[in-house]
Scaffold this motif. Structure first.
Motif, PDB file in Angstrom:
ATOM      1  N   ILE A 163       0.844  -1.206   0.000  1.00 40.74           N
ATOM      2  CA  ILE A 163       0.000   0.000   0.000  1.00 40.74           C
ATOM      3  C   ILE A 163       0.875   1.251   0.000  1.00 40.74           C
ATOM      4  CG2 ILE A 163      -1.679   1.336   1.359  1.00 40.74           C
ATOM      5  CD1 ILE A 163      -2.769  -1.389   2.403  1.00 40.74           C
ATOM      6  N   GLY A 164       1.941   1.215   0.798  1.00 40.77           N
ATOM      7  CA  GLY A 164       2.823   2.374   0.918  1.00 40.77           C
ATOM      8  C   GLY A 164       3.509   2.739  -0.395  1.00 40.77           C
ATOM      9  N   GLY A 165       3.612   1.778  -1.300  1.00 39.06           N
ATOM     10  CA  GLY A 165       4.311   2.017  -2.565  1.00 39.06           C
ATOM     11  C   GLY A 165       3.425   2.636  -3.649  1.00 39.06           C
ATOM     12  N   LEU A 166       2.124   2.752  -3.380  1.00 38.51           N
ATOM     13  CA  LEU A 166       1.219   3.328  -4.383  1.00 38.51           C
ATOM     14  C   LEU A 166       1.334   4.853  -4.404  1.00 38.51           C
ATOM     15  CD1 LEU A 166      -1.977   1.198  -3.582  1.00 38.51           C
ATOM     16  CD2 LEU A 166      -0.380   0.871  -5.499  1.00 38.51           C
ATOM     17  N   ASN A 167       1.139   5.447  -5.597  1.00 33.39           N
ATOM     18  CA  ASN A 167       1.087   6.908  -5.691  1.00 33.39           C
ATOM     19  C   ASN A 167       0.145   7.288  -6.824  1.00 33.39           C
ATOM     20  OD1 ASN A 167       2.559   6.653  -8.138  1.00 33.39           O
ATOM     21  ND2 ASN A 167       4.462   6.562  -6.946  1.00 33.39           N
ATOM     22  N   GLU A 168       0.019   8.587  -7.075  1.00 34.35           N
ATOM     23  CA  GLU A 168      -0.936   9.061  -8.093  1.00 34.35           C
ATOM     24  C   GLU A 168      -0.753   8.341  -9.429  1.00 34.35           C
ATOM     25  OE1 GLU A 168      -0.716  13.335  -8.412  1.00 34.35           O
ATOM     26  OE2 GLU A 168      -1.085  13.484  -6.252  1.00 34.35           O
ATOM     27  N   ALA A 169       0.509   8.073  -9.758  1.00 37.64           N
ATOM     28  CA  ALA A 169       0.804   7.438 -11.042  1.00 37.64           C
ATOM     29  C   ALA A 169       0.283   5.992 -11.099  1.00 37.64           C
ATOM     30  CB  ALA A 169       2.310   7.467 -11.297  1.00 37.64           C
ATOM     31  N   SER A 170      -0.090   5.434  -9.933  1.00 37.07           N
ATOM     32  CA  SER A 170      -0.596   4.053  -9.921  1.00 37.07           C
ATOM     33  C   SER A 170      -2.043   3.976 -10.410  1.00 37.07           C
ATOM     34  CB  SER A 170      -0.546   3.466  -8.503  1.00 37.07           C
ATOM     35  OG  SER A 170       0.656   3.788  -7.857  1.00 37.07           O
ATOM     36  N   ALA A 171      -2.738   5.119 -10.478  1.00 36.44           N
ATOM     37  CA  ALA A 171      -4.155   5.115 -10.888  1.00 36.44           C
ATOM     38  C   ALA A 171      -4.303   4.393 -12.224  1.00 36.44           C
ATOM     39  CB  ALA A 171      -4.680   6.544 -10.975  1.00 36.44           C
ATOM     40  N   GLU A 204      -7.640  -8.424  -5.369  1.00 34.81           N
ATOM     41  CA  GLU A 204      -7.230  -8.005  -6.706  1.00 34.81           C
ATOM     42  C   GLU A 204      -8.098  -6.798  -7.024  1.00 34.81           C
ATOM     43  OE1 GLU A 204      -6.486 -12.602  -7.836  1.00 34.81           O
ATOM     44  OE2 GLU A 204      -7.148 -11.306  -9.495  1.00 34.81           O
ATOM     45  N   ALA A 205      -7.470  -5.680  -7.378  1.00 33.59           N
ATOM     46  CA  ALA A 205      -8.225  -4.429  -7.505  1.00 33.59           C
ATOM     47  C   ALA A 205      -7.610  -3.503  -8.535  1.00 33.59           C
ATOM     48  CB  ALA A 205      -8.259  -3.729  -6.147  1.00 33.59           C
ATOM     49  N   THR A 206      -8.397  -2.488  -8.904  1.00 37.80           N
ATOM     50  CA  THR A 206      -7.899  -1.443  -9.797  1.00 37.80           C
ATOM     51  C   THR A 206      -7.705  -0.185  -8.960  1.00 37.80           C
ATOM     52  OG1 THR A 206      -9.241  -2.432 -11.526  1.00 37.80           O
ATOM     53  CG2 THR A 206      -8.360  -0.219 -11.960  1.00 37.80           C
ATOM     54  N   VAL A 207      -6.550   0.438  -9.119  1.00 39.06           N
ATOM     55  CA  VAL A 207      -6.260   1.661  -8.358  1.00 39.06           C
ATOM     56  C   VAL A 207      -6.964   2.833  -9.027  1.00 39.06           C
ATOM     57  CG1 VAL A 207      -4.430   3.142  -7.413  1.00 39.06           C
ATOM     58  CG2 VAL A 207      -3.973   0.702  -7.816  1.00 39.06           C
ATOM     59  N   ALA A 208      -7.604   3.689  -8.207  1.00 40.29           N
ATOM     60  CA  ALA A 208      -8.274   4.878  -8.754  1.00 40.29           C
ATOM     61  C   ALA A 208      -8.028   6.063  -7.823  1.00 40.29           C
ATOM     62  CB  ALA A 208      -9.774   4.599  -8.855  1.00 40.29           C
ATOM     63  N   SER A 209      -8.224   7.282  -8.346  1.00 44.07           N
ATOM     64  CA  SER A 209      -8.125   8.438  -7.427  1.00 44.07           C
ATOM     65  C   SER A 209      -9.402   8.436  -6.596  1.00 44.07           C
ATOM     66  CB  SER A 209      -8.084   9.768  -8.163  1.00 44.07           C
ATOM     67  OG  SER A 209      -7.443   9.650  -9.364  1.00 44.07           O
ATOM     68  N   ALA A 210      -9.272   8.830  -5.346  1.00 51.08           N
ATOM     69  CA  ALA A 210     -10.455   8.886  -4.483  1.00 51.08           C
ATOM     70  C   ALA A 210     -11.294  10.091  -4.887  1.00 51.08           C
ATOM     71  CB  ALA A 210     -10.023   9.005  -3.027  1.00 51.08           C
ATOM     72  N   SER A 243      -4.686   8.828   1.361  1.00 54.89           N
ATOM     73  CA  SER A 243      -5.985   9.513   1.382  1.00 54.89           C
ATOM     74  C   SER A 243      -6.478   9.893  -0.011  1.00 54.89           C
ATOM     75  CB  SER A 243      -5.897  10.754   2.269  1.00 54.89           C
ATOM     76  OG  SER A 243      -4.853  11.571   1.803  1.00 54.89           O
ATOM     77  N   GLY A 244      -5.577   9.972  -0.974  1.00 54.63           N
ATOM     78  CA  GLY A 244      -5.982  10.420  -2.314  1.00 54.63           C
ATOM     79  C   GLY A 244      -6.328   9.283  -3.266  1.00 54.63           C
ATOM     80  N   LEU A 245      -6.129   8.042  -2.811  1.00 53.28           N
ATOM     81  CA  LEU A 245      -6.370   6.888  -3.695  1.00 53.28           C
ATOM     82  C   LEU A 245      -7.410   5.962  -3.087  1.00 53.28           C
ATOM     83  CD1 LEU A 245      -2.693   5.836  -4.589  1.00 53.28           C
ATOM     84  CD2 LEU A 245      -4.267   7.130  -6.049  1.00 53.28           C
ATOM     85  N   GLU A 246      -8.069   5.188  -3.941  1.00 48.67           N
ATOM     86  CA  GLU A 246      -8.862   4.078  -3.415  1.00 48.67           C
ATOM     87  C   GLU A 246      -8.737   2.885  -4.360  1.00 48.67           C
ATOM     88  OE1 GLU A 246     -12.918   5.382  -2.878  1.00 48.67           O
ATOM     89  OE2 GLU A 246     -13.431   4.913  -4.940  1.00 48.67           O
ATOM     90  N   LEU A 247      -9.140   1.733  -3.861  1.00 45.11           N
ATOM     91  CA  LEU A 247      -9.051   0.518  -4.667  1.00 45.11           C
ATOM     92  C   LEU A 247     -10.454   0.063  -5.042  1.00 45.11           C
ATOM     93  CD1 LEU A 247      -6.386  -1.527  -2.620  1.00 45.11           C
ATOM     94  CD2 LEU A 247      -5.992   0.003  -4.567  1.00 45.11           C
TER      95      LEU A 247
END
Ligand code: ATP
Ligand code: AMO
Length: 462
Positions: A7-15, A76-82, A92-96
């Motif tokens: 989780i800690g490795g995700l960022n905006e670019a992961s969307a 198993e999920a798709t990363v999206a901006s919250a 706080s800016g992302l959700e799965l």
């Protein structure tokens, strides 16, 4: 093989990325149509949404809505901006958006306490409209496995690992040899009191009160410089914030060429290395701990402050303490001196050198000029002792004399005394209480918070 994401490795670019991860169910909310699962890994949290889609059935949404807290799941999920920031999550800016979810291991629904409650700061608990319930230390320690899952505890034990790594790294770099001395002994290592006795076949054994005699014997074996990280046992019925019956000793011992201050110089470099290493390499962990347990930055000098025992006593007397020059420091005076030194020198770490001989162990080298004093020292963090050390007596006849004066049954330490008979180098060293170093660096106030599964007179389990 599937790559598992942190989780800690995700960022905006992961969307937009499709990921697989394993995490704990930190919290669940369900509206019927959608389930919101807060997932947690160590100190990181993210919201995962389960809503009906091509791959997600109504039954699946219902299943996610009744997941028990602390269960381990594979998602198993798709990363999206919250759509709106989720302030309770570290991400706080992302959700799965959940595509699939499997339970890897169920938690029973009834937890001894909630992780959020155990993670709340004093300030959060004291708010009038607080939503948290305080969790007492005994409750935490009785359920230590759950307690250790809080972000602050995760960070504390990473920092503890850091203290040991920095200790080892510095001394290994100075050509010290790591040793492992026995913990089952035929006699007490620090005098007779405070020793745990165990049955050893048809006789008794004693749990080591320190590696003292063995680190010195290693020097008699020409090992020149040694260190050890190992358990230390003390049968002290001390129910205080800083005494354990089993703690981890960070011990070192080295040959002296000309003056015992070579040992103080080495310890100075060692502590500065540890303090700087924690400050510079563990910023994130320090921040996490301070969110639950706020503390003032730890201040140290380079080189560290060194004062003589008489100067310390003088400072205390000038400030109203009535005590003799050769009297030992009480805990209260030790703390008061720490405060006076902080005011005068603005440091949380200092070395107190040249203790009165009468208050030191038998193996301590007396001062050559005045036998009232000794070549021994203690070191303090935020006004509490974290290290004790000295130059040692390396003459067997003199060592015998001093041991007798201390009422030690000579036969019990004869092999130790004999090891000096075949020529022994002048030497000195010190022993550090690992749990105390971390407790005081973080100003945590209780040594049980920096011991994984603490042992004190009242606690032997878990
Ligand atoms: P050392 O590491 O040399 O044992 P320490 O910091 O562990 O030092 P002691 O030397 O055992 O502590 O004692 C130092 C002070 O701690 C004593 O002066 C005493 O005031 C305090 N102390 C020790 N045991 C207790 C206890 N059970 N209750 C209250 N205070 C205690
Ligand atoms: P000492 O007995 O002072 O010295 O112990 C060294 C350091 O160990 C820590 N310590 C403790 N930590 C937790 N619980 C306890 N009950 C406890 N007792 C001590 C303290 C203390 O400074 N052989 C000498 C060391 C040496 O001279 O090299 C010794 O054991 O931080």
């Amino acid at each position: 093989r599937v790559k598992f994401t942190k989780i800690g490795g995700l960022n905006e670019a992961s969307a937009g990325d499709t990921i697989t991860l394993r995490a704990r169910v930190h919290n669940v909310r369900s509206t019927g149509k959608q389930a919101f699962v807060i997932l947690r890994q160590r100190y990181d949290t993210i919201q995962a949404v389960c809503a009906v889609s091509d791959t997600v059935s109504k039954l699946m949404v219902k299943f996610c809505g009744i997941l028990t807290r602390e269960s381990l799941v594979r998602v198993e999920a798709t990363v999206a901006s919250a759509p709106t920031p989720i302030s309770s999550c570290s991400q706080s800016g992302l959700e799965l958006q959940i595509n699939k979810l499997f339970v890897v291991s169920h938690s029973v629904p009834q937890l001894p306490f909630q992780i959020d409650d155990a993670s709340a700061s004093k300030a959060e608990l004291e708010k009038e409209d607080t939503k948290y319930t305080a969790v007492g230390l005994d409750n935490r320690l009785n359920n230590r496995v759950i307690d250790l899952r809080t972000p602050a505890n995760q960070a504390i034990f990473r920092l503890q690992s850091g203290v040991c790594a920095l200790f080892r790294q510095y001394l290994a770099g100075m050509n010290f040899v790591e040793i492992h001395s026995p913990k089952l002994l035929g006699a007490a290592s620090e005098g007779g009191a405070n020793v745990f006795k165990a049955s050893y076949f048809d006789r008794s054994a004693y749990l080591a009160q320190s590696p003292q005699l063995f680190k010195q014997m290693a020097l008699c074996s020409d090992m020149e410089r040694v260190f050890e990280i190992g358990p230390v046992f003390r049968a002290e019925d001390s129910n205080t914030h800083r005494h354990l019956t089993e703690f981890t000793g960070l011990d070192m011992e080295m040959e002296i060429n000309e003056h015992y201050h070579e040992v103080l110089d080495m310890l100075d470099g060692l502590f500065v290395h540890i303090f700087k290493g924690l400050r510079d390499q563990y910023k994130h962990e320090l921040k996490i701990v301070s969110q639950q347990y706020p503390f003032e930055d730890f201040k140290f000098m380079e080189p560290s402050l060194r004062i003589n025992y008489v100067e310390g006593v003088k400072l205390l007397r000038e400030n109203g303490v009535e005590m003799g020059e050769e009297e030992d420091l009480t805990t209260e005076n030790e703390k008061f001196l720490g405060r006076l030194i902080k005011e005068k020198y603005d440091t949380d770490f200092y070395m107190l050198d040249k203790f009165p001989l009468a208050v030191r162990p038998f193996y301590t080298m007396p001062d050559a000029q005045d036998k009232k004093w000794s070549n021994s020292y203690d070191m303090f963090m935020r006004g509490e002792e974290i290290l004790s050390g000295a130059q040692r007596i390396h003459d067997p006849a003199f060592l015998t004399e001093r041991a007798s004066e201390h009422g030690i049954e000579l036969s019990t330490i004869q092999p130790y005394i004999d090891s000096f008979k075949y020529g022994a180098p002048p030497h000195g060293g010190g022993g550090i209480g690992m749990e105390r170093v971390l407790m005081l660096y973080l100003a945590l106030g209780n040594i049980r918070r920096t011991s994984l599964f603490p042992r004190d007179p009242k606690r032997l389990s878990p």
